[in-house]
Design a protein around this motif. Structure first.
Motif, short mmCIF file in Angstrom:
data_model
loop_
_atom_site.label_atom_id
_atom_site.label_comp_id
_atom_site.label_asym_id
_atom_site.label_seq_id
_atom_site.Cartn_x
_atom_site.Cartn_y
_atom_site.Cartn_z
N ASP A 12 0.84 -1.37 0.18
CA ASP A 12 -0.33 -0.04 0.07
C ASP A 12 1.14 1.06 0.13
OD1 ASP A 12 -2.96 -0.70 -0.55
OD2 ASP A 12 -2.45 -2.55 1.91
N ALA A 13 2.09 0.98 -0.63
CA ALA A 13 2.85 2.53 -0.49
C ALA A 13 2.24 3.36 -1.48
CB ALA A 13 4.30 1.94 -0.83
N MET A 14 2.47 4.53 -1.54
CA MET A 14 2.26 5.44 -2.02
C MET A 14 3.01 5.83 -3.38
SD MET A 14 -0.20 7.09 -0.79
CE MET A 14 0.14 9.20 -1.32
N LYS A 74 20.12 -3.71 -10.87
CA LYS A 74 19.10 -2.73 -11.75
C LYS A 74 18.02 -2.47 -10.84
CE LYS A 74 19.89 -2.18 -15.95
NZ LYS A 74 20.57 -0.55 -16.96
N THR A 75 17.64 -1.19 -10.39
CA THR A 75 16.67 -0.86 -9.59
C THR A 75 15.28 -0.51 -10.97
OG1 THR A 75 17.34 0.25 -8.29
CG2 THR A 75 15.33 1.14 -7.90
N VAL A 76 14.09 -1.32 -10.14
CA VAL A 76 12.77 -1.27 -11.12
C VAL A 76 12.19 -0.04 -11.26
CG1 VAL A 76 10.74 -2.32 -11.80
CG2 VAL A 76 12.69 -3.41 -11.31
N ILE A 111 6.44 1.79 -6.36
CA ILE A 111 7.00 2.25 -7.64
C ILE A 111 5.07 1.63 -8.09
CG2 ILE A 111 9.11 1.41 -7.39
CD1 ILE A 111 8.43 -0.96 -9.34
N GLU A 112 5.39 1.97 -9.85
CA GLU A 112 3.84 1.99 -10.67
C GLU A 112 4.04 -0.04 -11.11
OE1 GLU A 112 2.18 4.22 -14.26
OE2 GLU A 112 3.32 2.84 -14.45
N ILE A 113 2.83 -0.30 -10.74
CA ILE A 113 2.79 -1.90 -11.45
C ILE A 113 1.35 -1.75 -11.96
CG2 ILE A 113 2.49 -4.03 -10.53
CD1 ILE A 113 4.54 -3.35 -8.05
N THR A 114 1.36 -1.84 -13.14
CA THR A 114 0.42 -1.89 -14.23
C THR A 114 0.02 -3.32 -13.93
OG1 THR A 114 0.66 0.23 -14.83
CG2 THR A 114 -1.05 -1.20 -16.41
N GLU A 267 0.82 10.75 -16.01
CA GLU A 267 1.34 9.66 -16.56
C GLU A 267 1.64 8.22 -16.23
OE1 GLU A 267 1.90 14.30 -17.20
OE2 GLU A 267 2.31 12.53 -15.60
N SER A 268 1.75 7.83 -17.78
CA SER A 268 2.43 5.83 -16.96
C SER A 268 3.52 6.27 -17.12
CB SER A 268 1.61 5.39 -18.62
OG SER A 268 2.18 3.73 -18.24
N ARG A 269 4.43 5.58 -16.10
CA ARG A 269 5.22 5.03 -15.46
C ARG A 269 6.14 4.92 -16.57
NH1 ARG A 269 5.23 7.95 -10.62
NH2 ARG A 269 3.52 9.48 -10.80
#
Length: 400
Positions: A12-14, A74-76, A111-114, A267-269
């Protein structure tokens, strides 16, 4: 093929803010659909027997390990579950995939997870399961807001299903987007404007609006070639595109890319990573990737047929069937091709570093004089609205 070597998700992170950097994305392709749409040329497959999701999930994790050896640490910055119809996956499958990504790369909180979803396969319980697994953004393939055109497009849902899915997505996920297809046969500007305003009233912060294109190998292609499917011509399509830009800007969701519109900050990251020419790992049948190795980028592609991909992964540890080393010139061309789709344009210093030259002054002057491109200070170059209508030609001119 021998491949070239080189913590759990917080629920539930921002969402982290966009830094403006290209980033590193992970794309996972779920190739199965309940039905094949007549306009679709994506790598999607219909299976009439249940898919062995545990076996496919294990293969995704195995291929991740191989791609991790190629990418290095890598950092996602974003994850995208695309397809096909990822919303046909069990929540447990999604959870296993996301946990696998966090095992192989560093996945910061927020991070954004779509996940892509079709309204016909949406269930509240399953949506809540995806949210619990870590998905914080859903992209719905609505495509039209009238039942006649949904039937024409071969969709399995009706408008009632679409509105139910939109409501569930808004209730369960922090962020939500949906797609519409326009320039449909016989569609007028007035009809599209009415439909678009209705869509904006349902949207939270993002809409993807695509013109109908006739792709070779699809049922629509055969109908179009036989004269049985008439779509708007170039002039009418341009009018519909310009009307789309005007309406969306007026409603506070301007285009940040040719076909994508968002309220500022929404915007979609993940897609920005593609268009800013960042690196991304492609996992699953038919997935593509771009991974930087020293001065080169490696373009990867996996086997498209799901069952063949599965056998390759189980035998060799991955399903990668193509690896191409992209030199500086090829990278510079791809940077232009992707970056000029964006309203923010292309970082000129980065393009010059890759290409080893400045844009051709005569070609740039011609495009500037005709109002197809513009400079943003001395650091960026972008297409104007007129240039977006002939984007391929602008890219070809500048790349020469």
């Amino acid at each position: 093929m021998e491949i070239l070597d080189t913590p759990s998700l917080t629920r539930d992170a921002m969402l982290l803010p966009d830094t403006g950097e290209p980033g590193f994305g992970v794309y996972v392709h779920w190739p199965f659909c309940a039905a094949k749409c007549p306009y679709c040329d994506f790598n999607s497959h219909v299976r009439h027997q249940p898919v062995d999701q545990e076996r496919f999930a294990a293969a995704f994790l195995k291929e991740m390990a191989a791609v991790r050896r190629m990418s290095g640490p890598k950092t996602v910055t974003s994850i995208f579950l695309g397809g096909g119809t990822p919303s046909l996956m069990h929540p447990a499958t999604v959870s296993a995939i996301l946990d696998g990504i966090s095992k192989h790369w560093h996945v910061p909180n927020g991070i954004e997870i779509t996940m892509e979803a079709n309204p016909s396969s949406v269930e509240a319980e399953r949506f809540r399961g995806y949210r619990a697994a870590g998905v914080n953004r859903v992209s719905l393939g609505v495509q039209a807001l009238n039942d006649r055109d949904l039937r024409f497009l071969g969709r399995l849902h009706d408008v009632a299903d679409a509105l139910k899915a939109i409501k569930l997505a808004r209730d369960i996920f922090p962020r939500m987007s949906f797609d519409l297809i326009y320039a449909r046969p016989g569609q007028t500007v007035g009809e599209w404007e009415k439909e678009l305003k209705e869509a904006i009233s349902y949207a939270v912060d993002h809409l993807s609006l695509y013109q109908l294109t006739i792709e070779e190998g699809t049922p629509f292609y055969g109908l179009h070639k036989a004269g049985k499917l008439i779509v708007p011509d170039g002039d009418q399509s341009a009018i519909l595109y310009e009307a789309t830009q005007e309406i969306m800007a007026r409603e506070g969701m301007p285009a940040y890319e040719v076909s994508n519109h968002a309220r500022p900050g929404a915007e979609s990251r993940h897609n920005l990573t593609y268009w800013r020419y960042g690196d991304y790992a492609g996992i699953g049948p038919g997935a593509h990737g771009r991974l930087t190795r020293g001065p080169e980028k490696i373009a990867t592609a996996t086997e498209r047929k799901p069952e063949t991909w599965l056998e390759l992964v189980e035998r060799d540890g991955h399903g990668i069937v193509e690896q191409e080393r992209l030199g500086y010139d090829e990278q510079a061309d791809e940077l232009l091709l992707m970056g000029l789709r964006l309203k923010e344009g292309v970082d000129l210093a980065r393009w010059q570093q890759l290409s080893g030259r400045d844009p051709d002054p005569k070609r740039e002057e011609f495009l500037l004089e005709h109002g197809f491109i513009e400079r943003i200070g001395n650091s960026r170059l972008r297409c104007t609205p007129s240039g977006m209508l002939i984007l391929d030609s602008v890219v070809a001119d500048l790349a020469c």
